[in-house]
Structure formats: C-alpha cells, structure tokens
Design an enzyme around this catalytic site. Structure first.
Site, PDB file in Angstrom:
ATOM      1  N   MET A 117      37.014  35.472  42.936  1.00 22.12           N
ATOM      2  CA  MET A 117      36.492  34.937  44.186  1.00 22.12           C
ATOM      3  C   MET A 117      37.617  34.651  45.164  1.00 22.12           C
ATOM      4  O   MET A 117      37.604  35.100  46.309  1.00 22.12           O
ATOM      5  CB  MET A 117      35.702  33.652  43.925  1.00 22.12           C
ATOM      6  CG  MET A 117      35.183  32.989  45.204  1.00 22.12           C
ATOM      7  SD  MET A 117      34.301  31.447  44.924  1.00 22.12           S
ATOM      8  CE  MET A 117      35.635  30.327  44.509  1.00 22.12           C
ATOM      9  N   ARG A 118      38.616  33.862  44.728  1.00 22.74           N
ATOM     10  CA  ARG A 118      39.672  33.440  45.643  1.00 22.74           C
ATOM     11  C   ARG A 118      40.491  34.608  46.170  1.00 22.74           C
ATOM     12  O   ARG A 118      40.787  34.679  47.359  1.00 22.74           O
ATOM     13  CB  ARG A 118      40.610  32.425  44.951  1.00 22.74           C
ATOM     14  CG  ARG A 118      40.215  30.980  45.136  1.00 22.74           C
ATOM     15  CD  ARG A 118      40.759  30.111  44.024  1.00 22.74           C
ATOM     16  NE  ARG A 118      40.203  30.526  42.742  1.00 22.74           N
ATOM     17  CZ  ARG A 118      38.984  30.172  42.311  1.00 22.74           C
ATOM     18  NH1 ARG A 118      38.234  29.385  43.044  1.00 22.74           N
ATOM     19  NH2 ARG A 118      38.527  30.599  41.156  1.00 22.74           N
ATOM     20  N   ARG A 167      44.749  43.840  42.226  1.00 21.50           N
ATOM     21  CA  ARG A 167      44.632  42.797  41.199  1.00 21.50           C
ATOM     22  C   ARG A 167      44.255  43.525  39.914  1.00 21.50           C
ATOM     23  O   ARG A 167      43.119  44.000  39.763  1.00 21.50           O
ATOM     24  CB  ARG A 167      43.561  41.784  41.613  1.00 21.50           C
ATOM     25  CG  ARG A 167      43.335  40.658  40.612  1.00 21.50           C
ATOM     26  CD  ARG A 167      42.261  39.711  41.119  1.00 21.50           C
ATOM     27  NE  ARG A 167      41.868  38.745  40.110  1.00 21.50           N
ATOM     28  CZ  ARG A 167      42.434  37.557  39.933  1.00 21.50           C
ATOM     29  NH1 ARG A 167      43.435  37.189  40.703  1.00 21.50           N
ATOM     30  NH2 ARG A 167      42.000  36.731  39.000  1.00 21.50           N
ATOM     31  N   HIS A 194      51.920  36.466  38.961  1.00 21.88           N
ATOM     32  CA  HIS A 194      50.946  36.193  40.017  1.00 21.88           C
ATOM     33  C   HIS A 194      51.704  35.617  41.221  1.00 21.88           C
ATOM     34  O   HIS A 194      51.559  34.438  41.557  1.00 21.88           O
ATOM     35  CB  HIS A 194      49.906  35.200  39.495  1.00 21.88           C
ATOM     36  CG  HIS A 194      48.646  35.127  40.299  1.00 21.88           C
ATOM     37  ND1 HIS A 194      48.431  35.867  41.445  1.00 21.88           N
ATOM     38  CD2 HIS A 194      47.514  34.371  40.131  1.00 21.88           C
ATOM     39  CE1 HIS A 194      47.237  35.583  41.941  1.00 21.88           C
ATOM     40  NE2 HIS A 194      46.661  34.674  41.171  1.00 21.88           N
ATOM     41  N   GLN A 197      50.014  33.573  44.229  1.00 15.78           N
ATOM     42  CA  GLN A 197      49.553  32.234  43.863  1.00 15.78           C
ATOM     43  C   GLN A 197      50.701  31.229  43.965  1.00 15.78           C
ATOM     44  O   GLN A 197      50.537  30.127  44.493  1.00 15.78           O
ATOM     45  CB  GLN A 197      48.991  32.225  42.441  1.00 15.78           C
ATOM     46  CG  GLN A 197      48.564  30.850  41.939  1.00 15.78           C
ATOM     47  CD  GLN A 197      47.377  30.298  42.702  1.00 15.78           C
ATOM     48  OE1 GLN A 197      46.329  30.920  42.737  1.00 15.78           O
ATOM     49  NE2 GLN A 197      47.543  29.123  43.310  1.00 15.78           N
ATOM     50  N   ASN A 225      50.996  34.350  32.989  1.00 18.10           N
ATOM     51  CA  ASN A 225      51.533  34.965  34.203  1.00 18.10           C
ATOM     52  C   ASN A 225      51.889  33.940  35.281  1.00 18.10           C
ATOM     53  O   ASN A 225      52.798  34.166  36.086  1.00 18.10           O
ATOM     54  CB  ASN A 225      50.565  36.019  34.753  1.00 18.10           C
ATOM     55  CG  ASN A 225      49.142  35.526  34.920  1.00 18.10           C
ATOM     56  OD1 ASN A 225      48.837  34.354  34.716  1.00 18.10           O
ATOM     57  ND2 ASN A 225      48.241  36.432  35.277  1.00 18.10           N
ATOM     58  N   ASP A 286      46.328  25.553  33.864  1.00 15.14           N
ATOM     59  CA  ASP A 286      45.563  26.800  34.025  1.00 15.14           C
ATOM     60  C   ASP A 286      44.673  26.942  32.794  1.00 15.14           C
ATOM     61  O   ASP A 286      44.861  26.227  31.798  1.00 15.14           O
ATOM     62  CB  ASP A 286      46.521  27.989  34.161  1.00 15.14           C
ATOM     63  CG  ASP A 286      45.825  29.288  34.560  1.00 15.14           C
ATOM     64  OD1 ASP A 286      44.628  29.247  34.927  1.00 15.14           O
ATOM     65  OD2 ASP A 286      46.474  30.348  34.514  1.00 15.14           O
ATOM     66  N   SER A 290      42.727  33.496  29.434  1.00 18.50           N
ATOM     67  CA  SER A 290      42.530  34.254  30.669  1.00 18.50           C
ATOM     68  C   SER A 290      41.604  35.437  30.425  1.00 18.50           C
ATOM     69  O   SER A 290      41.167  35.688  29.296  1.00 18.50           O
ATOM     70  CB  SER A 290      43.887  34.746  31.197  1.00 18.50           C
ATOM     71  OG  SER A 290      44.745  33.665  31.443  1.00 18.50           O
ATOM     72  N   MET A 291      41.315  36.181  31.511  1.00 17.74           N
ATOM     73  CA  MET A 291      40.507  37.393  31.366  1.00 17.74           C
ATOM     74  C   MET A 291      41.191  38.334  30.382  1.00 17.74           C
ATOM     75  O   MET A 291      42.395  38.551  30.446  1.00 17.74           O
ATOM     76  CB  MET A 291      40.373  38.106  32.716  1.00 17.74           C
ATOM     77  CG  MET A 291      39.384  37.478  33.640  1.00 17.74           C
ATOM     78  SD  MET A 291      39.207  38.445  35.139  1.00 17.74           S
ATOM     79  CE  MET A 291      39.086  37.129  36.338  1.00 17.74           C
ATOM     80  N   CYS A 326      45.439  26.579  39.472  1.00 18.22           N
ATOM     81  CA  CYS A 326      45.232  27.802  40.265  1.00 18.22           C
ATOM     82  C   CYS A 326      43.759  28.204  40.341  1.00 18.22           C
ATOM     83  O   CYS A 326      43.411  29.078  41.144  1.00 18.22           O
ATOM     84  CB  CYS A 326      46.081  28.940  39.727  1.00 18.22           C
ATOM     85  SG  CYS A 326      45.863  29.259  37.961  1.00 18.22           S
ATOM     86  N   ARG A 354      46.032  29.885  49.494  1.00 17.00           N
ATOM     87  CA  ARG A 354      46.117  31.294  49.113  1.00 17.00           C
ATOM     88  C   ARG A 354      46.028  32.173  50.363  1.00 17.00           C
ATOM     89  O   ARG A 354      46.813  33.106  50.542  1.00 17.00           O
ATOM     90  CB  ARG A 354      44.989  31.648  48.133  1.00 17.00           C
ATOM     91  CG  ARG A 354      45.215  31.212  46.697  1.00 17.00           C
ATOM     92  CD  ARG A 354      46.313  32.027  46.016  1.00 17.00           C
ATOM     93  NE  ARG A 354      45.996  33.439  46.022  1.00 17.00           N
ATOM     94  CZ  ARG A 354      45.226  34.057  45.124  1.00 17.00           C
ATOM     95  NH1 ARG A 354      44.688  33.361  44.134  1.00 17.00           N
ATOM     96  NH2 ARG A 354      45.009  35.355  45.195  1.00 17.00           N
TER      97      ARG A 354
END
Length: 368
Positions: A117-118, A167, A194, A197, A225, A286, A290-291, A326, A354
C-alpha cells in the site's frame, strides 16, 4: 515554482524542539518562516567524511549514480542534500501550492513483484503531485524473470518511460534492471535492502529530534532488509546503530563488517533488547516474518519471544525515545497496540514521509 537554493559541503543539524516540520534549507542561511511548520533553534555544522569501501553486495551498478539502489552509493553530502530537498518540497506541498510540477510530461513505470500500500500510493501520489504520470505493473503484468527476462524488461520500459521504480524479491533483479535500463531505476525494496524507507526514516528523525547524525537508533527484531539499510546509512553518516535480534537472526555479516570498517558509526549487534535500548533516541521495529517467510511465522513467534516492543521496553529506553515502525505492523506481535498509539510513536509521520523522501530522490535522479 519553488526556488531550491544551492548547498555547501557541510551539514547543519537543526534542533527543532519537537516541532513537526522544518521548513528551511539545512545547509544555507536560516530564516524563520511565517509557516506554522517549525521554528529552528540550534544549528551545528560538520564536514563530510570520506566514503567507505564497497562490498560485492552493494557494488555500484548500471550507469554510475543515475540510480538509487543502495544508500551508500552516495556520499554524506548528497544524502543530506536530498533530505534538504525533501523538506523544501514537503513544505511547499503542505502549504497547498501545486505550482511546482517538474515531472510534467514524464512517466514512471512501477514494477511490483511484492504488493504494498505505502510504496504504491506514496510513489504514485508523489509523482502525480509533481506533474508526472505513474503506471502500476503488478505481479501478473510482467512476471519479471519468468515470462520475460529482466534485461529485456529494463530495455523496453526505458523506451517508454523516464524512470523505473521496482519493488522485488531478489536483489539481483534490481541490479539487473539498473544495469540494462537507460533511465534511472529506484529500489522500492528488495529482500536485501529498503533504501527509500530509511531515507523517510532519516527525514522523520530530523523533524522530530532535530537531526539523525549523532543519534542512537536501536532496531529490535529480525536482522532483515531494514537493518541492512540502516547499516549502509551508518557507513556514510555517523550515528550509533544497535540491532537487537535473537541468535541466528543476525543481519548479513558482510554488511555488518562493511559498516564497521567504514569507521564512521558505532555498530552493535546484540541479543539483549533491554540493555540495547537504554539511552535510545529511536526504538525501531518491523514484522518478524516478512513476505516470503509467512510459513515460518509460528516458529518465529516462539524464537522472538522477549523481542516485542512493549511499554516496559520503551520505559527502559528512557523518556526521550521515539518509536518507529516501517509498517504494516502486526499489533500484539512485534509491537503492542499501546506503543503504536502512544504519544512517542511517530509511525504515521514516518509513513507520510515515504512520499516526501521519494519525491526528493526522484528529483535527484532526474536532475531536477
């Protein structure tokens, strides 16, 4: 149009007494604006240190510095100039002035192997506010490296667009895009780092603390990251960076070594979060998985017990500490709801920045 003045080679840190915005050039003459955004109080200037030696993971690629791939591809003065520009253009946009349109007639391709989204909204909105048109390319639109080779994607998009943002999962994908593209490439995130960020984070610290040089930043969680990006910034700008993580989840050893060898910042890796946060200016968290790591989520929750940022940990940090994340946050996992909603939490100004940091990065790589 907004007039952006020239910069000198020294850094002027401005203590803002926690005012939310700093609406002046950090390196030039300081004038008090009638804007409600800030009233500067104290200025200290330091000369820029030399660049650190590069590691294979962060070697410069493509056509020199046309791209924004790693923070340490740039020297301290350039990083601070970009942040100055972010403050200036942010102040203009906050005033409601929409006359500054340097990207008029320009287009940007946004490649998303990972959804966000961001990243999407900040890049697309920012590019549009400055006069440009951004094109979203989702995971099914390209399938970079599967349906079409990355080098071919880079060369085709370069013929259509003025700038490419990507990304992706593999860091090699961003390196290949930069190598073969003839237009600037911006790293919107890889599994390794990243950088956009961390530029937004540095901007947020300048606004709320008055500087980020000389601060103590304590990251609590996985050595991922985000940590690599903080380490690469620490190889350029002096500050105290601590990563508190469970054993076995430390950041990349070569990146830690690079940051330490630069001899610019104090770098610590520890498995004791309570001791790490003492005296912190920022406590940063964070997600623990993560993904691409969601199958490990249950296991990681067990391993990371004791690394949640809660009120007790913030109390240990001290009254001056801000909390940053983040986003997206898994409330109740790596951070409690109480901390996210606390007065010392600056996660939403951080998220807004951002867009402003990225606007300045795009202005830089496009020579505007």
């Amino acid at each position: 149009m907004v007039a952006i003045s020239a910069h000198s080679s020294s850094y002027c840190a401005v203590a803002s007494h926690n005012k939310p915005y700093i609406s002046h050039n950090l390196r030039n003459s300081i004038s008090i604006s009638s804007s409600p955004f800030s009233l500067p109080r104290k200025i200290s200037c330091r000369a820029s240190p030399s660049l650190a030696a590069e590691s294979p993971l962060t070697a410069k690629v493509g056509n020199g510095l046309k791209d924004f791939i790693h923070i340490d591809d740039f020297d301290k003065d350039t990083i601070l100039k970009i942040l100055d520009r972010a403050i200036e253009v942010k102040t203009l946009l906050k005033s409601g002035d929409r006359s500054f349109r340097p990207f008029e007639g320009k287009t940007m391709s946004m490649i998303f192997a990972k959804p966000s989204m961001r990243t999407r909204v900040s890049f697309e909105t920012g590019f549009s506010l400055l006069g440009g048109h951004a094109i979203y390319l989702g995971p099914d639109d390209i399938q970079m490296g599967k349906r079409e080779e990355t080098r071919d994607v880079a060369r085709v998009l370069s013929r259509y667009n003025d700038i490419i943002m990507a990304r992706v999962f593999s860091h090699q994908d961003i390196l290949d895009l930069a190598k073969y593209a003839t237009v600037p490439v911006i790293n919107g995130l890889t599994d390794y780092n990243h950088p956009v960020q961390i530029m937004a984070d540095a901007l947020t610290m300048i606004e709320h603390i008055g500087r980020f040089e000389g601060t103590k930043v304590v990251y609590v969680g996985d050595g991922n990251n985000i940590v690599h990006s903080w380490l690469l910034l620490a190889a350029v700008v002096p500050f105290h960076f601590v990563c508190a993580c469970p054993k076995g989840f430390e950041p990349d050893a070569k990146t830690v070594e690079k940051a330490r060898k630069a001899g610019i910042s104090k770098i610590e890796i520890t498995d004791d979060p309570k001791e790490a946060v003492r005296g912190a200016d920022v406590v940063y968290s964070d997600v623990w998985a993560s993904m691409g790591q969601k199958e490990e989520a249950a296991y990681r929750r067990q391993v990371f017990k004791g690394f949640q940022v809660d009120q007790n940990l913030m109390d240990a940090a001290g009254s001056k500490a801000f909390f940053m994340h983040c986003l997206p946050a898994e409330r109740g996992v790596e951070v409690t709801d109480e901390v996210v909603e606390a007065p010392y939490s600056i996660v939403f100004p951080q998220a807004e920045n951002r867009m402003h940091a990225q606007n300045a990065i795009m202005l830089h790589v496009l020579g505007k």
